[in-house]
Design a protein around this motif. Sequence first.
Motif, PDB file in Angstrom:
ATOM      1  N   GLY A 135      -2.698  -9.330  -8.642  1.00 26.19           N
ATOM      2  CA  GLY A 135      -3.843  -9.112  -7.768  1.00 26.19           C
ATOM      3  C   GLY A 135      -3.833  -7.709  -7.189  1.00 26.19           C
ATOM      4  N   LEU A 136      -3.333  -6.760  -7.983  1.00 26.71           N
ATOM      5  CA  LEU A 136      -3.141  -5.387  -7.520  1.00 26.71           C
ATOM      6  C   LEU A 136      -4.464  -4.627  -7.477  1.00 26.71           C
ATOM      7  CD1 LEU A 136      -0.602  -3.539  -6.868  1.00 26.71           C
ATOM      8  CD2 LEU A 136      -0.901  -2.628  -9.175  1.00 26.71           C
ATOM      9  N   ARG A 137      -4.703  -3.928  -6.360  1.00 25.89           N
ATOM     10  CA  ARG A 137      -5.866  -3.052  -6.237  1.00 25.89           C
ATOM     11  C   ARG A 137      -5.493  -1.626  -6.634  1.00 25.89           C
ATOM     12  NH1 ARG A 137      -6.014  -4.963  -0.806  1.00 25.89           N
ATOM     13  NH2 ARG A 137      -5.682  -2.769  -0.212  1.00 25.89           N
ATOM     14  N   PRO A 138      -6.482  -0.780  -6.948  1.00 28.70           N
ATOM     15  CA  PRO A 138      -6.180   0.600  -7.347  1.00 28.70           C
ATOM     16  C   PRO A 138      -5.427   1.401  -6.286  1.00 28.70           C
ATOM     17  CG  PRO A 138      -8.411   0.030  -8.001  1.00 28.70           C
ATOM     18  CD  PRO A 138      -7.915  -1.103  -7.155  1.00 28.70           C
ATOM     19  N   ASP A 139      -5.579   1.024  -5.017  1.00 29.92           N
ATOM     20  CA  ASP A 139      -4.904   1.772  -3.964  1.00 29.92           C
ATOM     21  C   ASP A 139      -3.540   1.183  -3.599  1.00 29.92           C
ATOM     22  OD1 ASP A 139      -6.000  -0.553  -2.918  1.00 29.92           O
ATOM     23  OD2 ASP A 139      -6.324   0.320  -0.926  1.00 29.92           O
ATOM     24  N   GLN A 140      -3.023   0.262  -4.422  1.00 32.58           N
ATOM     25  CA  GLN A 140      -1.740  -0.363  -4.142  1.00 32.58           C
ATOM     26  C   GLN A 140      -0.734  -0.076  -5.245  1.00 32.58           C
ATOM     27  OE1 GLN A 140      -3.176  -4.457  -3.673  1.00 32.58           O
ATOM     28  NE2 GLN A 140      -2.772  -4.333  -1.470  1.00 32.58           N
ATOM     29  N   VAL A 141       0.528  -0.368  -4.949  1.00 29.30           N
ATOM     30  CA  VAL A 141       1.603  -0.188  -5.923  1.00 29.30           C
ATOM     31  C   VAL A 141       2.413  -1.478  -6.008  1.00 29.30           C
ATOM     32  CG1 VAL A 141       1.812   2.304  -5.638  1.00 29.30           C
ATOM     33  CG2 VAL A 141       3.125   0.787  -4.146  1.00 29.30           C
ATOM     34  N   ASN A 142       3.048  -1.657  -7.153  1.00 27.05           N
ATOM     35  CA  ASN A 142       3.966  -2.772  -7.347  1.00 27.05           C
ATOM     36  C   ASN A 142       5.386  -2.256  -7.126  1.00 27.05           C
ATOM     37  OD1 ASN A 142       5.311  -4.507 -10.200  1.00 27.05           O
ATOM     38  ND2 ASN A 142       5.152  -5.264  -8.119  1.00 27.05           N
ATOM     39  N   VAL A 143       6.056  -2.791  -6.136  1.00 24.27           N
ATOM     40  CA  VAL A 143       7.398  -2.346  -5.768  1.00 24.27           C
ATOM     41  C   VAL A 143       8.396  -3.471  -6.012  1.00 24.27           C
ATOM     42  CG1 VAL A 143       8.887  -1.668  -3.837  1.00 24.27           C
ATOM     43  CG2 VAL A 143       6.609  -0.665  -4.063  1.00 24.27           C
ATOM     44  N   VAL A 144       9.500  -3.127  -6.632  1.00 22.49           N
ATOM     45  CA  VAL A 144      10.599  -4.076  -6.794  1.00 22.49           C
ATOM     46  C   VAL A 144      11.680  -3.707  -5.776  1.00 22.49           C
ATOM     47  CG1 VAL A 144      12.378  -4.995  -8.325  1.00 22.49           C
ATOM     48  CG2 VAL A 144      10.108  -4.446  -9.233  1.00 22.49           C
ATOM     49  N   LEU A 145      11.972  -4.646  -4.885  1.00 22.86           N
ATOM     50  CA  LEU A 145      12.961  -4.436  -3.838  1.00 22.86           C
ATOM     51  C   LEU A 145      14.260  -5.152  -4.185  1.00 22.86           C
ATOM     52  CD1 LEU A 145      10.894  -5.085  -0.580  1.00 22.86           C
ATOM     53  CD2 LEU A 145      11.565  -2.875  -1.518  1.00 22.86           C
ATOM     54  N   ARG A 146      15.368  -4.562  -3.778  1.00 20.48           N
ATOM     55  CA  ARG A 146      16.664  -5.235  -3.888  1.00 20.48           C
ATOM     56  C   ARG A 146      17.220  -5.453  -2.491  1.00 20.48           C
ATOM     57  NH1 ARG A 146      20.735  -3.941  -8.471  1.00 20.48           N
ATOM     58  NH2 ARG A 146      19.308  -5.489  -9.360  1.00 20.48           N
ATOM     59  N   LEU A 147      17.499  -6.693  -2.186  1.00 21.35           N
ATOM     60  CA  LEU A 147      18.132  -7.038  -0.915  1.00 21.35           C
ATOM     61  C   LEU A 147      19.612  -7.316  -1.165  1.00 21.35           C
ATOM     62  CD1 LEU A 147      15.558  -9.671   0.436  1.00 21.35           C
ATOM     63  CD2 LEU A 147      15.450  -7.179   0.624  1.00 21.35           C
ATOM     64  N   ASP A 166      12.652 -14.974   1.103  1.00 20.40           N
ATOM     65  CA  ASP A 166      11.259 -15.402   1.224  1.00 20.40           C
ATOM     66  C   ASP A 166      10.617 -14.855   2.494  1.00 20.40           C
ATOM     67  OD1 ASP A 166      11.722 -16.731  -1.098  1.00 20.40           O
ATOM     68  OD2 ASP A 166      11.744 -18.747  -0.215  1.00 20.40           O
ATOM     69  N   ASP A 167      11.394 -14.773   3.567  1.00 22.02           N
ATOM     70  CA  ASP A 167      10.875 -14.204   4.816  1.00 22.02           C
ATOM     71  C   ASP A 167      10.575 -12.712   4.659  1.00 22.02           C
ATOM     72  OD1 ASP A 167      11.045 -16.641   6.071  1.00 22.02           O
ATOM     73  OD2 ASP A 167      12.991 -16.228   7.022  1.00 22.02           O
ATOM     74  N   VAL A 168      11.426 -12.011   3.921  1.00 28.92           N
ATOM     75  CA  VAL A 168      11.173 -10.594   3.652  1.00 28.92           C
ATOM     76  C   VAL A 168       9.904 -10.448   2.821  1.00 28.92           C
ATOM     77  CG1 VAL A 168      12.011  -8.551   2.419  1.00 28.92           C
ATOM     78  CG2 VAL A 168      13.581  -9.886   3.835  1.00 28.92           C
ATOM     79  N   TYR A 169       9.758 -11.295   1.807  1.00 31.46           N
ATOM     80  CA  TYR A 169       8.569 -11.260   0.952  1.00 31.46           C
ATOM     81  C   TYR A 169       7.301 -11.449   1.795  1.00 31.46           C
ATOM     82  CZ  TYR A 169       5.595 -12.430  -3.096  1.00 31.46           C
ATOM     83  OH  TYR A 169       4.607 -12.461  -4.042  1.00 31.46           O
ATOM     84  N   ALA A 170       7.340 -12.421   2.681  1.00 37.04           N
ATOM     85  CA  ALA A 170       6.173 -12.708   3.523  1.00 37.04           C
ATOM     86  C   ALA A 170       5.851 -11.538   4.455  1.00 37.04           C
ATOM     87  CB  ALA A 170       6.421 -13.977   4.336  1.00 37.04           C
ATOM     88  N   ALA A 171       6.876 -10.777   4.814  1.00 40.49           N
ATOM     89  CA  ALA A 171       6.671  -9.672   5.752  1.00 40.49           C
ATOM     90  C   ALA A 171       6.050  -8.445   5.100  1.00 40.49           C
ATOM     91  CB  ALA A 171       8.005  -9.289   6.398  1.00 40.49           C
ATOM     92  N   VAL A 172       6.306  -8.239   3.801  1.00 44.05           N
ATOM     93  CA  VAL A 172       5.893  -6.969   3.194  1.00 44.05           C
ATOM     94  C   VAL A 172       4.919  -7.115   2.029  1.00 44.05           C
ATOM     95  CG1 VAL A 172       7.991  -5.756   3.901  1.00 44.05           C
ATOM     96  CG2 VAL A 172       7.962  -6.959   1.707  1.00 44.05           C
ATOM     97  N   HIS A 173       4.756  -8.299   1.489  1.00 43.30           N
ATOM     98  CA  HIS A 173       3.848  -8.480   0.351  1.00 43.30           C
ATOM     99  C   HIS A 173       2.405  -8.494   0.846  1.00 43.30           C
ATOM    100  CE1 HIS A 173       2.270  -9.758  -3.480  1.00 43.30           C
ATOM    101  NE2 HIS A 173       1.757 -10.858  -2.943  1.00 43.30           N
ATOM    102  N   GLU A 174       1.555  -7.646   0.264  1.00 40.27           N
ATOM    103  CA  GLU A 174       0.168  -7.520   0.694  1.00 40.27           C
ATOM    104  C   GLU A 174      -0.825  -7.983  -0.372  1.00 40.27           C
ATOM    105  OE1 GLU A 174      -0.439  -3.482   1.863  1.00 40.27           O
ATOM    106  OE2 GLU A 174       1.342  -3.424   3.138  1.00 40.27           O
ATOM    107  N   GLY A 177       0.797  -1.219   0.000  1.00 46.43           N
ATOM    108  CA  GLY A 177       0.000   0.000   0.000  1.00 46.43           C
ATOM    109  C   GLY A 177       0.822   1.256   0.000  1.00 46.43           C
ATOM    110  N   SER A 178       2.132   1.150   0.305  1.00 49.00           N
ATOM    111  CA  SER A 178       2.979   2.340   0.380  1.00 49.00           C
ATOM    112  C   SER A 178       4.411   1.989   0.036  1.00 49.00           C
ATOM    113  CB  SER A 178       2.926   2.948   1.789  1.00 49.00           C
ATOM    114  OG  SER A 178       3.852   4.002   1.924  1.00 49.00           O
ATOM    115  N   ALA A 179       4.977   2.723  -0.921  1.00 47.01           N
ATOM    116  CA  ALA A 179       6.370   2.528  -1.295  1.00 47.01           C
ATOM    117  C   ALA A 179       7.251   3.413  -0.420  1.00 47.01           C
ATOM    118  CB  ALA A 179       6.575   2.865  -2.770  1.00 47.01           C
ATOM    119  N   ASP A 180       7.166   3.201   0.876  1.00 46.80           N
ATOM    120  CA  ASP A 180       7.898   3.990   1.867  1.00 46.80           C
ATOM    121  C   ASP A 180       9.014   3.122   2.432  1.00 46.80           C
ATOM    122  OD1 ASP A 180       8.718   5.109   4.410  1.00 46.80           O
ATOM    123  OD2 ASP A 180       6.963   6.413   4.312  1.00 46.80           O
ATOM    124  N   ALA A 181      10.266   3.500   2.174  1.00 46.97           N
ATOM    125  CA  ALA A 181      11.406   2.682   2.601  1.00 46.97           C
ATOM    126  C   ALA A 181      11.463   2.527   4.114  1.00 46.97           C
ATOM    127  CB  ALA A 181      12.709   3.301   2.090  1.00 46.97           C
TER     128      ALA A 181
END
Length: 377
Positions: A326-338, A357-365, A281-285
Amino acid sequence: MTNLLTAHELCAALQLRDLSDPGQGPHAMQILLDEVVEALAPTWECAVDVQRRRPLVAVEDNYDRLGYSSGDIVRDARYSRYAAETVMLRSHTTAGIPPALRRLATDHRHEPAADMLLALPGLCYRRDSIDRLHVGTPHQVDLWRITTARMHDTDLMEMAGLVVEAVLPGARWRAVAAKHPYTETGLQLDVETATGWVELAECGLAAAHVLARAGLNPERWNGLALGMGLDRAVMLRKGVDDIRLLRSADPRIAAQMLDLSRWQSVSAYPSIRRDLSIVTGSADAELLGGAVRTALGAAADDLESMSILSSTPYEQLPSAARARLGLRPDQVNVVLRLVVRPLGGTLTAEQANRLRDDVYAAVHEGPNWEWATRCDA
């Protein structure tokens, strides 16, 4: 109020070692803090009161009594860590200033001392991005000179110069205008480094409303206020380029964190890079970093950085991509680099994938889960 800390999260936060406290073991941070205080007090010939206050504070002291507005975004539970409706883990050591001033106002033993340096060091608790310079639990110190002598801008600049010289002898520095709800004539202090200007501290004249709310008559009392990040100060003094090193248990590293001599690099372990695509819902680092630290716990220390490569809103994605995500209008698609680089050893590719995978589970909505494709450095 939503998003209160769980009992486990609160316990983990309160058990974290405060590197600025000699009672919790020696550290270079304590030496640097002593040097700063020793640069100020003799110059002013004032009394010194070092207070190590508890990290759980009243929300009123952390925000209201310092002049923050009721709608200030920093109050949001996404950024601050609330233990209850009216209690939180302090987001800055300035939260200790209102009670310290109240004690000064009511303690008659301090009445003869019309010039006092309050020094309040300790841990703070925030949501922050993950990189070499930021951590969710930074150390800070607030240095407030409270006096009956009238303070002016020239006194503030003198204080700034003394602090910078104590932290980085001989460094070039500059003061730029900044706003804080608890100061007047606010300034940000930057020092020049090999890579450019870096913020070291912020300061200003103590705001009259903060003194008055604590019971100190602004007609008689005034002062100077300065807040500094101690992690950043130690890193600049020693030449350390990764904030995780300050807490490392690796004997080769920990032994160097007992004094202020220049950092001597030890053999670096190779990094592993992983990219992943999430729905959020937010691309806030800062918010993403906070969520990852909370979910991973101690394992988050294996992350050297987590950066946002791209952020694409709903309307800019093709319909097929929206459906796949499965993106909703109030969401964004973010590509993260670890960037995974443990300080005390190496990880296998399989271990790095599990961390990813643990990071994905923590932030993917999103409703659809797609584990990221491996991307080796």
